[in-house]
Design an enzyme around this catalytic site. Structure first.
Site, PDB file in Angstrom:
ATOM      1  N   TYR A 189       0.847  -1.193   0.000  1.00 43.14           N
ATOM      2  CA  TYR A 189       0.000   0.000   0.000  1.00 43.14           C
ATOM      3  C   TYR A 189       0.882   1.243   0.000  1.00 43.14           C
ATOM      4  O   TYR A 189       1.766   1.382   0.844  1.00 43.14           O
ATOM      5  CB  TYR A 189      -0.915   0.024   1.218  1.00 43.14           C
ATOM      6  CG  TYR A 189      -2.104  -0.911   1.151  1.00 43.14           C
ATOM      7  CD1 TYR A 189      -2.421  -1.617  -0.011  1.00 43.14           C
ATOM      8  CD2 TYR A 189      -2.937  -1.077   2.252  1.00 43.14           C
ATOM      9  CE1 TYR A 189      -3.515  -2.459  -0.059  1.00 43.14           C
ATOM     10  CE2 TYR A 189      -4.035  -1.922   2.209  1.00 43.14           C
ATOM     11  CZ  TYR A 189      -4.318  -2.613   1.042  1.00 43.14           C
ATOM     12  OH  TYR A 189      -5.411  -3.453   0.992  1.00 43.14           O
TER      13      TYR A 189
ATOM     14  N   LEU B  94     -20.995   4.669  -3.635  1.00 42.38           N
ATOM     15  CA  LEU B  94     -22.157   4.656  -2.748  1.00 42.38           C
ATOM     16  C   LEU B  94     -22.078   5.713  -1.663  1.00 42.38           C
ATOM     17  O   LEU B  94     -22.913   5.735  -0.761  1.00 42.38           O
ATOM     18  CB  LEU B  94     -22.275   3.268  -2.096  1.00 42.38           C
ATOM     19  CG  LEU B  94     -22.357   2.078  -3.055  1.00 42.38           C
ATOM     20  CD1 LEU B  94     -22.307   0.767  -2.281  1.00 42.38           C
ATOM     21  CD2 LEU B  94     -23.607   2.160  -3.904  1.00 42.38           C
TER      22      LEU B  94
END
Length: 368
Positions: A60, A221
């Site tokens: 990451y 969303l």
């Protein structure tokens, strides 16, 4: 439910918060993360809310995520209070095939690197990050078990693997006495519900807690991208890659915007933010233990952490289920009510005797 209402991870005894702090946004190497002062604020905010489960990976933000997290944990002095999860599989050395993959050589290399960056002598939950399509499950599970016995990891997890692979890994662990798989990290949201096909039943039957990633479908969303008004595409990570999206980033589809539209209607009726409704819906799905929350701003994390402070009405759940229902390819269409009526003779059959949980009641009364 609140953040300090802990749940066990799968069938293990490990207690984790219902929301996990995702640190894929710690570092701006990829163009959309948080700088270090903001990342530290997110870490402190999550801890202050009672959260104890933090997720990262060796690759990451090119290692920055683990390094910053290790620094934050050391400075806070709360290592024993935290459940730190990280992952291995991806390659940071082009041209060296053994610097990536699931095999034992890379496993040991990656584990030592993560321990150094995280400034710790053990990792609570260590995941295989993504199946490399080469390494046998028995090699992975033996390597994981060796690391558990050596005290370098505490629990074992699998991420982004086929259901058959996870099932084989768990069966090998049970058969050979290896440390079992405690967690399955999978993409899961109103937009991406394929985890329900195989993984939900697998998780419950085999004692693996599902840990969903991208629960807001990479922001789709969250309310940033609404089909209503003029803000259809909003501003965010998905918009920056909309012209040439990588696999998994192609979210601007007719189906997905239909889901967003129904989510917006339900959220408006309940007087809740869209993100909270989407997270609340996901928290109630079968097999889910803890949901990974990513944020680049404290206000985003604050809103998400409040997602379990209300009950989603059954009717709202049914509407969201219907709007987001995935297609049923073979063999799943064979399990519909019509087929069940023919199999069970028109009566209801429970998959567990009374007193055993979870019980699945199969209705066979639907008309053809």
């Amino acid at each position: 439910m609140t953040m300090n209402h802990y749940v066990t991870l799968g069938r293990s005894g490990l207690r984790v918060s219902p929301f996990s702090l995702g640190t894929m946004t710690f570092g701006n190497e990829w163009g959309w993360g948080a700088e270090q002062p903001v990342a530290r604020q997110l870490f402190d905010q999550y801890r202050a809310a009672g959260g104890n489960f933090i997720d990262t990976a060796d690759m990451y933000t090119n290692g920055t995520s683990e390094s910053w997290l290790g620094q934050f944990v050391q400075e806070s002095g709360g290592r024993d209070q935290l459940v730190i999860a990280t992952k291995y599989s991806y390659n940071a050395q082009p041209g060296n095939p053994n610097a990536g993959g699931n095999q034992r050589k890379n496993f040991q290399r990656a584990l030592e690197g993560s321990l150094k960056r995280l400034r710790t002598d053990y990792i609570d939950l260590y995941y295989l990050h993504t199946w490399d399509r080469l390494t046998p499950a028995d090699e992975v599970m033996r390597a994981m078990d060796d690391a558990v016995r050596a005290g370098k990891i505490r629990y074992v997890g699998l991420s982004d693997v086929p259901a058959w692979y996870a099932s084989r890994a768990q069966t090998l662990a049970q058969w050979r006495g290896f440390e079992p798989v405690a967690a399955l990290q999978l993409e899961y949201s109103l937009v991406e519900r394929n985890a329900e096909r195989e993984f939900a039943d697998l998780a419950v039957e085999q004692g693996m807690g599902i840990v969903p990633w991208s629960p807001l479908a990479m922001g789709l969303l969250s309310g940033k991208y609404r089909p209503s008004g003029d803000g259809r595409f909003g501003e965010g990570r998905l918009q920056t890659v909309a012209g040439d999206p990588a696999p998994g980033f192609d979210r601007f589809t007719e189906r997905n915007f239909a889901i967003v539209a129904e989510l917006e209607r339900v959220a408006d009726e309940l007087g809740k933010p869209m993100a909270q409704v989407a997270l609340n819906w996901l928290a109630g799905r079968k097999g889910v233990s803890s949901i990974i929350l990513g944020a680049t701003k404290p206000v985003q994390l604050q809103e998400s952490l409040a997602s379990l402070e209300f009950a989603l009405p059954d009717e709202a759940v049914r509407r969201l289920d219907a709007a987001s229902a995935p297609a049923a390819p073979f063999p799943y269409y064979m399990f519909a009510d019509v087929q069940q009526r023919r199999i069970h003779g028109g009566v209801q059959v429970a998959s567990r005797p009374a007193g055993y949980a979870p019980a699945t009641v199969i209705s066979a009364s639907a008309e053809a």
